[in-house]
Scaffold this motif. Structure first.
Motif, PDB file in Angstrom:
ATOM      1  N   GLN A 107       0.833  -1.200   0.000  1.00  0.00           N
ATOM      2  CA  GLN A 107       0.000   0.000   0.000  1.00  0.00           C
ATOM      3  C   GLN A 107       0.870   1.254   0.000  1.00  0.00           C
ATOM      4  O   GLN A 107       0.589   2.229  -0.705  1.00  0.00           O
ATOM      5  N   PHE A 108       1.935   1.229   0.798  1.00  0.00           N
ATOM      6  CA  PHE A 108       2.858   2.369   0.830  1.00  0.00           C
ATOM      7  C   PHE A 108       3.496   2.584  -0.546  1.00  0.00           C
ATOM      8  O   PHE A 108       3.556   3.705  -1.063  1.00  0.00           O
ATOM      9  N   ASP A 117       1.070   4.065  -3.021  1.00  0.00           N
ATOM     10  CA  ASP A 117       0.837   5.504  -2.790  1.00  0.00           C
ATOM     11  C   ASP A 117       2.036   6.341  -3.230  1.00  0.00           C
ATOM     12  O   ASP A 117       1.879   7.485  -3.650  1.00  0.00           O
ATOM     13  N   ALA A 118       3.242   5.775  -3.115  1.00  0.00           N
ATOM     14  CA  ALA A 118       4.452   6.524  -3.457  1.00  0.00           C
ATOM     15  C   ALA A 118       4.686   6.596  -4.960  1.00  0.00           C
ATOM     16  O   ALA A 118       5.425   7.457  -5.435  1.00  0.00           O
ATOM     17  N   SER A 125       2.845   4.570  -8.791  1.00  0.00           N
ATOM     18  CA  SER A 125       1.626   4.320  -9.558  1.00  0.00           C
ATOM     19  C   SER A 125       0.896   3.128  -8.960  1.00  0.00           C
ATOM     20  O   SER A 125       1.399   2.000  -9.020  1.00  0.00           O
ATOM     21  N   PRO A 126      -0.294   3.327  -8.364  1.00  0.00           N
ATOM     22  CA  PRO A 126      -1.020   2.199  -7.763  1.00  0.00           C
ATOM     23  C   PRO A 126      -1.312   1.077  -8.754  1.00  0.00           C
ATOM     24  O   PRO A 126      -1.203  -0.100  -8.400  1.00  0.00           O
TER      25      PRO A 126
END
Length: 586
Positions: A34-35, A38-39, A41-42
């Protein structure tokens, strides 16, 4: 990120016993993914995770060491630090997130950390917190933790023009695994939409009143869901975001897949449609090759790639994923009997065909994404590098002096490891004779610059061990004699022996069986030094049932030879013996 998140999921709240290992590892993989999403491209992160799951974890689920995410027993716990515990465990937590939604899931994790801070707990304790905040019954969902294997879901769609209804029929099953032959039905979350000419249609069915996306819960072995007020025949967009770790099939035509590529609102499923289009064409070509026939690459795939290359509105990192054909490992997973040579030849031929047909737009793409800006690990630059190197990988297949010089210059002149490594991989795998002559120069340049950096040297080893050009075994045998190789170093073992045997199928599975003998010799040697590393390297031999008889017999022979070694460790004994348990004593 993974180790940082262990401060909470693993340290502050830890496991009561080894059977709860995924409580900290699977949950922490979910948090680190998840991190990372978010950092960057999902969608791209999700594609990368799903590719890993499909090529490696699904294979583990189908092998002799298949086990539940929460195993009921073990011989050596070191053999259970697996993709099932980590990656499938992550997917199980992700399904809880999908079913509850982000707000309730956050409440559940907050309750879990608050209630159990400083305690050693169980997977059931985690599920109880989620049940309390949501009011859901998790009894059936726990099958994901307690049953091994990859569920398979067959889906059929039927549109009734007169009644304006669209019916989806789901049939789920899961084959036998070592821990059990009969599996109870799973609760399978299916995030989906119905796509028509103008995009996503509003959905009307039980519990859904006009939303354009919903999560269906498939709980029975066979289940029908009827959508009302459907004005035209739709194309279903199923398992959006890969909402469950299953093998699923729907009878899409290739035109349906092109339709979803163009109109699906879900980024992951647009990639999935492209991936399935490529898979369909490649499998047709492979099946023809196995039967001594020839089928050409579908022109619709070439046109789809041309459209993707010309669409400036798309995220560059996403385009790079769309342009990447299914890997040889994934193609292997789709076959009952793996035809190594046919898979390799067809995929390579398809890549050359695409490179020749799209040479000009690929060159434009490469040039448009080159940059003299100082290197920064930021999303925009990462996307440009990804797309540039995807284009370069195709261009490296062409016998063009200028392109080969560009490839070599990127390998030796780049100011960042991403571009250097990408060019070196393409150069080492190029079938063009002029490229082959430059490979030793580029490799020597890299080693001269980075010989004092162990991680860079590991990459250097890996590039050579995984190169799918002829004489792979001989190259690897030479690497074992290199000054930088040390068989007592696990990372060196993974970079050379692991990369060759797990990634370089065309050379490892050579017809004379010498690849298998090489691996067995290394397992015997490693077992005396580091049994845990040895037990992980043996995995390619354990998949013998998926190969033609002559190759299967050769692999079984090497497993028997390993088992006959005096003083064999429990780690290696467990994996090797389970691999041939149904064949009698070694």
């Amino acid at each position: 990120a993974h180790e940082y998140f262990h401060n909470w999921s693993g340290n502050r709240v830890t496991c009561r016993d080894w059977f709860q290992l995924s409580l900290k590892e699977g949950f922490t993989v979910f948090r680190d993914s998840q991190f990372s999403a978010d950092a960057g491209s999902p969608v791209v992160k999700r594609i990368q995770d799903v590719n890993l799951l499909r090529t490696l974890q699904f294979a583990e689920d189908a092998g002799p060491m298949a086990h539940p995410v929460q195993p009921a027993s073990y011989m050596e716990i070191s053999n259970f630090y697996t993709l099932t515990v980590y990656e499938k465990g992550n997917e199980v937590v992700r399904m809880i997130h999908t079913l509850l939604g982000p707000e309730l899931f956050r409440k559940g994790t907050d309750l879990y950390f608050e209630r159990h801070d400083g305690q050693a707990v169980t997977i059931e304790d985690f599920a109880t917190c989620m049940a309390e905040v949501s009011g859901r019954d998790f009894t059936q969902f726990m099958n994901w933790y307690r049953q091994a294997g990859t569920p398979e879901v067959e889906v059929q769609g039927d549109y009734d023009q007169a009644a304006k209804t669209f019916t989806l029929t789901f049939r789920q099953s899961c084959g036998p695994t070592p821990e059990g032959k009969t599996k109870a039905p799973y609760l399978i979350p299916v995030k989906m939409g119905l796509v028509a000419g103008e995009g996503d249609l509003p959905l009307f069915t039980e519990g859904v009143d006009g939303a354009t996306e919903t999560v269906l819960e498939v709980t029975d072995r066979e289940q029908r869901i009827v959508f009302r007020d459907v004005p035209e025949a739709p194309v279903p967009s199923l398992f959006r975001g890969f909402s469950a770790p299953v093998k699923w099939r729907y009878p899409y035509s290739r035109d349906d897949l092109l339709f979803l590529m163009a109109r699906d609102s879900d980024g992951f499923n647009r990639w999935e449609a492209c991936n399935q289009l490529a898979l369909s064409s490649l499998r047709e070509m492979i099946d023809a090759r196995v039967n001594n026939d020839v089928v050409e690459l579908d022109n619709r795939l070439i046109d789809a790639f041309r459209t993707v290359l010309s669409d400036d509105s798309l995220d560059g990192a996403m385009v790079a994923q769309l342009l990447t054909l299914p890997s040889e490992a994934y193609l292997s997973e789709t076959m009952d009997v793996i035809a190594v040579q046919a898979i390799h030849d067809v995929r390579q031929s398809a890549r050359v065909t695409l490179a020749e047909a799209l040479k000009d737009p690929l060159i434009r793409c490469y040039e448009a994404n080159r940059s003299d800006e100082p290197y920064r690990p930021e999303p925009e630059q990462i996307a440009r590098r990804s797309l540039k190197n995807a284009a370069l990988a195709y261009l490296s297949l062409l016998d063009d002096r200028d392109l080969q010089e560009t490839l070599y210059r990127q390998a030796v002149d780049s100011d960042n490891m991403t571009d250097t490594h990408a060019a070196l991989v393409s150069l080492a795998n190029s079938p063009v004779s002029s490229a082959a002559h430059r490979v030793p120069e580029a490799l020597a340049d890299f080693y001269g610059k980075w010989r004092h950096e162990p991680l860079a040297v590991n990459l250097w080893f890996q590039v050579q061990a995984a190169a799918m050009v002829p004489d792979g075994l001989e190259r690897v045998q030479a690497l074992l004699e290199h000054e930088a190789f040390d068989i007592r170093n696990p990372n060196k073992v993974r970079s050379v022996i692991g990369a060759f045997c797990s990634v370089n199928a065309i050379n490892f599975h050579r017809e004379d069986g010498e690849g298998y003998r090489f691996l067995a010799d290394r397992i015997i040697e490693l077992d005396r030094l580091n049994p845990q590393v040895a037990s992980r390297q043996i995995v390619p031999l354990t998949r013998w049932r998926k190969y033609p008889e002559s190759q299967a017999n050769a692999m079984v022979g090497e497993l028997r030879r390993i088992l006959q070694q005096p003083g064999l460790s429990p780690d290696v004994y467990e994996v090797a013996s389970k691999s041939i348990a149904d064949l009698g004593r070694p």
